[in-house]
Design a protein around this motif. Structure first.
Motif, PDB file in Angstrom:
ATOM      1  N   LEU A  81       0.879  -1.087   0.042  1.00  0.00           N
ATOM      2  CA  LEU A  81       0.002  -0.025  -0.135  1.00  0.00           C
ATOM      3  C   LEU A  81       1.020   1.097   0.006  1.00  0.00           C
ATOM      4  N   VAL A  82       0.680   2.203  -0.767  1.00  0.00           N
ATOM      5  CA  VAL A  82       1.584   3.297  -0.999  1.00  0.00           C
ATOM      6  C   VAL A  82       0.942   4.613  -0.504  1.00  0.00           C
ATOM      7  N   SER A  83       1.533   5.767  -0.221  1.00  0.00           N
ATOM      8  CA  SER A  83       0.913   6.719  -0.038  1.00  0.00           C
ATOM      9  C   SER A  83       0.174   7.367  -1.137  1.00  0.00           C
ATOM     10  N   SER A  84      -0.997   8.002  -0.956  1.00  0.00           N
ATOM     11  CA  SER A  84      -1.572   8.528  -2.145  1.00  0.00           C
ATOM     12  C   SER A  84      -1.094  10.074  -2.536  1.00  0.00           C
ATOM     13  N   VAL A  85      -0.563  10.552  -1.531  1.00  0.00           N
ATOM     14  CA  VAL A  85       0.159  12.247  -1.378  1.00  0.00           C
ATOM     15  C   VAL A  85       1.019  12.370  -0.781  1.00  0.00           C
ATOM     16  N   ASP A  86       1.760  13.611  -1.002  1.00  0.00           N
ATOM     17  CA  ASP A  86       2.824  14.025  -0.120  1.00  0.00           C
ATOM     18  C   ASP A  86       2.162  14.583   1.045  1.00  0.00           C
ATOM     19  N   ALA A  87       2.438  14.261   2.265  1.00  0.00           N
ATOM     20  CA  ALA A  87       1.799  14.631   3.377  1.00  0.00           C
ATOM     21  C   ALA A  87       2.440  14.480   4.574  1.00  0.00           C
ATOM     22  N   VAL A  88       1.880  14.777   5.874  1.00  0.00           N
ATOM     23  CA  VAL A  88       2.253  14.544   7.204  1.00  0.00           C
ATOM     24  C   VAL A  88       1.177  13.388   7.745  1.00  0.00           C
ATOM     25  N   ILE A  89       1.703  12.517   8.295  1.00  0.00           N
ATOM     26  CA  ILE A  89       0.794  11.481   9.391  1.00  0.00           C
ATOM     27  C   ILE A  89       0.232  12.342  10.371  1.00  0.00           C
ATOM     28  N   ASP A 137       2.728  21.381  -0.096  1.00  0.00           N
ATOM     29  CA  ASP A 137       3.079  19.892  -0.689  1.00  0.00           C
ATOM     30  C   ASP A 137       2.095  19.664  -2.228  1.00  0.00           C
ATOM     31  N   TYR A 138       2.697  18.825  -2.826  1.00  0.00           N
ATOM     32  CA  TYR A 138       2.030  18.513  -4.205  1.00  0.00           C
ATOM     33  C   TYR A 138       0.743  18.201  -3.946  1.00  0.00           C
ATOM     34  N   HIS A 139      -0.306  18.478  -4.552  1.00  0.00           N
ATOM     35  CA  HIS A 139      -1.871  18.275  -4.223  1.00  0.00           C
ATOM     36  C   HIS A 139      -2.390  17.479  -5.245  1.00  0.00           C
ATOM     37  N   ARG A 140      -1.696  16.699  -5.957  1.00  0.00           N
ATOM     38  CA  ARG A 140      -2.575  15.739  -6.757  1.00  0.00           C
ATOM     39  C   ARG A 140      -2.257  14.340  -5.830  1.00  0.00           C
ATOM     40  N   ILE A 141      -3.623  13.678  -6.103  1.00  0.00           N
ATOM     41  CA  ILE A 141      -3.796  12.285  -5.138  1.00  0.00           C
ATOM     42  C   ILE A 141      -3.673  11.114  -6.142  1.00  0.00           C
ATOM     43  N   HIS A 142      -3.003  10.158  -5.934  1.00  0.00           N
ATOM     44  CA  HIS A 142      -2.868   8.998  -6.460  1.00  0.00           C
ATOM     45  C   HIS A 142      -3.397   7.760  -5.924  1.00  0.00           C
ATOM     46  N   SER A 143      -3.593   6.715  -6.682  1.00  0.00           N
ATOM     47  CA  SER A 143      -4.166   5.366  -6.161  1.00  0.00           C
ATOM     48  C   SER A 143      -3.142   4.887  -5.424  1.00  0.00           C
ATOM     49  N   PRO A 144      -3.511   4.327  -4.086  1.00  0.00           N
ATOM     50  CA  PRO A 144      -2.523   3.559  -3.314  1.00  0.00           C
ATOM     51  C   PRO A 144      -2.447   2.037  -3.577  1.00  0.00           C
ATOM     52  N   VAL A 145      -3.282   1.605  -4.539  1.00  0.00           N
ATOM     53  CA  VAL A 145      -3.356   0.101  -4.788  1.00  0.00           C
ATOM     54  C   VAL A 145      -3.770  -0.209  -6.504  1.00  0.00           C
ATOM     55  N   SER A 146      -3.507  -1.216  -6.985  1.00  0.00           N
ATOM     56  CA  SER A 146      -4.051  -1.667  -8.275  1.00  0.00           C
ATOM     57  C   SER A 146      -5.216  -2.191  -7.829  1.00  0.00           C
ATOM     58  N   GLY A 147      -6.151  -1.842  -8.610  1.00  0.00           N
ATOM     59  CA  GLY A 147      -7.543  -2.650  -8.461  1.00  0.00           C
ATOM     60  C   GLY A 147      -8.438  -2.315  -9.070  1.00  0.00           C
ATOM     61  N   PRO A 212     -11.386   5.606 -14.743  1.00  0.00           N
ATOM     62  CA  PRO A 212     -11.437   4.198 -15.485  1.00  0.00           C
ATOM     63  C   PRO A 212     -11.950   3.060 -14.401  1.00  0.00           C
ATOM     64  N   ASP A 213     -12.107   1.907 -15.001  1.00  0.00           N
ATOM     65  CA  ASP A 213     -12.818   0.759 -14.275  1.00  0.00           C
ATOM     66  C   ASP A 213     -11.619   0.400 -13.353  1.00  0.00           C
ATOM     67  N   ARG A 214     -10.395   0.365 -13.673  1.00  0.00           N
ATOM     68  CA  ARG A 214      -9.207  -0.173 -13.081  1.00  0.00           C
ATOM     69  C   ARG A 214      -8.045   0.889 -12.798  1.00  0.00           C
ATOM     70  N   LEU A 215      -7.535   0.892 -11.682  1.00  0.00           N
ATOM     71  CA  LEU A 215      -6.299   1.912 -11.612  1.00  0.00           C
ATOM     72  C   LEU A 215      -5.209   0.907 -11.280  1.00  0.00           C
ATOM     73  N   THR A 216      -3.885   1.541 -11.625  1.00  0.00           N
ATOM     74  CA  THR A 216      -2.622   0.951 -11.258  1.00  0.00           C
ATOM     75  C   THR A 216      -1.981   1.835 -10.115  1.00  0.00           C
ATOM     76  N   ARG A 217      -1.325   1.172  -9.217  1.00  0.00           N
ATOM     77  CA  ARG A 217      -0.767   1.768  -7.928  1.00  0.00           C
ATOM     78  C   ARG A 217      -0.049   3.017  -8.787  1.00  0.00           C
ATOM     79  N   GLY A 218      -0.178   4.184  -8.100  1.00  0.00           N
ATOM     80  CA  GLY A 218       0.542   5.349  -8.470  1.00  0.00           C
ATOM     81  C   GLY A 218      -0.313   6.318  -9.576  1.00  0.00           C
ATOM     82  N   ASP A 219      -1.331   5.691 -10.213  1.00  0.00           N
ATOM     83  CA  ASP A 219      -2.232   6.308 -11.276  1.00  0.00           C
ATOM     84  C   ASP A 219      -2.768   7.622 -10.423  1.00  0.00           C
ATOM     85  N   GLU A 220      -3.102   8.840 -11.373  1.00  0.00           N
ATOM     86  CA  GLU A 220      -3.592   9.980 -10.710  1.00  0.00           C
ATOM     87  C   GLU A 220      -5.133   9.404 -10.560  1.00  0.00           C
TER      88      GLU A 220
END
Length: 272
Positions: A81-89, A137-147, A212-220
Motif C-alpha cells: 500500500l503506497v501513500s496517495s499524497v505528499d503529506a504528514v501523518i 505539498d504537491y496536491h495531486r492524489i494517486h491510487s494507493p493500490v492496483s485494483g 477508469p474501471d481499474r487503476l494501477t498503483r500510482g495512477d492519478e
C-alpha cells in the motif's frame, strides 16, 4: 486570542460560499502575479514542477500542478500500500470495532467517515492513515493500490480547516467536511480513499471526468484545490503497517506505507 473565540471565527468562516470566493480569485488571471510570492512563502520546490512558474496562468493552476516525470517513485514491492499524497501523518492506527481512536485527541467512526456506506462493515477492524497536505505539498492524489474502482461518492459538507487547530479544537472535522470517497478492490481486499475538503478548498476533483474501471498503483486519482487531508482505510485483517511510520512522519506520494496479506475467506467471497 482564546480558543473559544478562534473556534467561533472558524465556524463563521466554514461556509462553502467563502471558499468559493477564495477559489474564484485563485482561478482568475489576477492571481498569476501571486505565484512567485506564494512559492517563496511556502518553500515550494519549483524545480519539480512540470512547467516554469511563468507558464502557469493562475494561482490555482500552479497549486494543482503536476510534477516532472520521475519526481516521485512508486514503490513496486509486491502487495504494497503506497501513500496517495505528499503529506504528514496526523493519524495512524488500528480501527477497533468501527472506531478510529485519537486523531488529535478525537475519536471517529468508520460509519461517519464513510457517510454510512454499506461498505463500512468491511473496515470495522482495519487500519487507518490520516494524511495532511500543507500548502507546501504537491496536491495531486494517486491510487494507493492496483485494483478495480468499486464505487465513488461525493458527500457535501462544511469546509473547516484540517490543520492542527482544526483537528484538535473543532468537532470531528474529518466527518463534517465535504468529502469525495473512492472504494478500490485489490487482490487482497479493499481500500477506501477519503478525500476531505478544507477551508479555502473550493473543490475536490477527480483527475478524469470519468474514472477508469481499474487503476494501477500510482495512477492519478484526484486533486485538491488548496491544502487538505486524505484518510486511507484498509479492510479488516488485510494490512500490516510499516513499523518505521509514526505520528508526525512525513511521507511522499508512492512511498510504501505497509503491505497486504490475503483477506479472510469471508472477504474473498465478496463480489469484486
Amino acid at each position: 486570542m482564546t480558543k473559544s473565540f478562534m473556534r467561533l471565527l472558524t465556524e463563521l468562516s466554514s461556509r462553502k460560499w467563502i471558499s468559493q470566493i477564495t477559489g474564484a480569485f485563485a482561478k482568475s488571471k489576477l492571481s498569476k502575479a501571486m505565484i512567485p510570492t506564494f512559492a517563496r512563502m511556502y518553500g515550494i520546490n519549483v524545480a519539480e514542477a512540470e512547467k516554469a512558474l511563468h507558464e502557469y496562468s493562475t494561482l490555482n493552476e500552479f497549486f494543482t500542478r503536476r510534477l516532472k516525470t520521475g519526481s516521485r517513485m512508486v514503490d513496486n514491492t509486491e502487495h504494497a500500500l503506497v501513500s496517495s499524497v505528499d503529506a504528514v501523518i496526523t493519524g495512524i492506527g488500528s480501527i477497533s470495532e468501527g472506531t478510529v481512536f485519537n486523531v488529535k485527541g478525537q475519536d471517529y467512526t468508520v460509519e461517519e467517515l464513510l457517510n454510512r456506506s454499506p461498505r463500512e462493515v468491511n473496515y470495522k477492524n482495519g487500519f487507518c492513515f490520516v494524511l495532511y497536505l500543507s500548502p507546501t505539498d504537491y496536491h495531486r492524489i494517486h491510487s494507493p493500490v492496483s485494483g478495480k474502482v468499486l464505487e465513488t461518492e461525493h458527500v457535501p459538507g462544511k469546509v473547516y480547516p484540517v490543520n492542527e487547530f482544526g483537528l484538535r479544537h473543532m468537532t470531528r472535522v474529518l466527518s463534517r467536511n465535504e468529502r469525495l470517497i473512492t472504494f478500490i478492490r485489490h487482490e487482497h481486499g479493499e481500500v477506501a480513499v477519503v478525500k476531505v475538503g478544507a477551508l479555502n478548498v473550493s473543490s475536490i476533483k477527480y483527475a478524469a471526468e470519468k474514472l477508469p474501471d481499474r487503476l494501477t498503483r500510482g495512477d492519478e486519482l484526484a486533486y485538491f484545490e488548496f491544502g487538505s487531508t486524505v484518510v486511507l482505510l484498509t479492510e479488516s485483517g488485510t494490512f500490516t503497517p510499516d513499523p518505521s511510520l509514526t505520528l508526525g512522519s512525513k511521507v511522499r506520494m508512492g512511498q510504501r506505507l505497509g503491505t497486504f496479506s490475503p483477506a479472510s475467506e469471508e472477504s474473498e467471497e465478496k463480489d469484486v
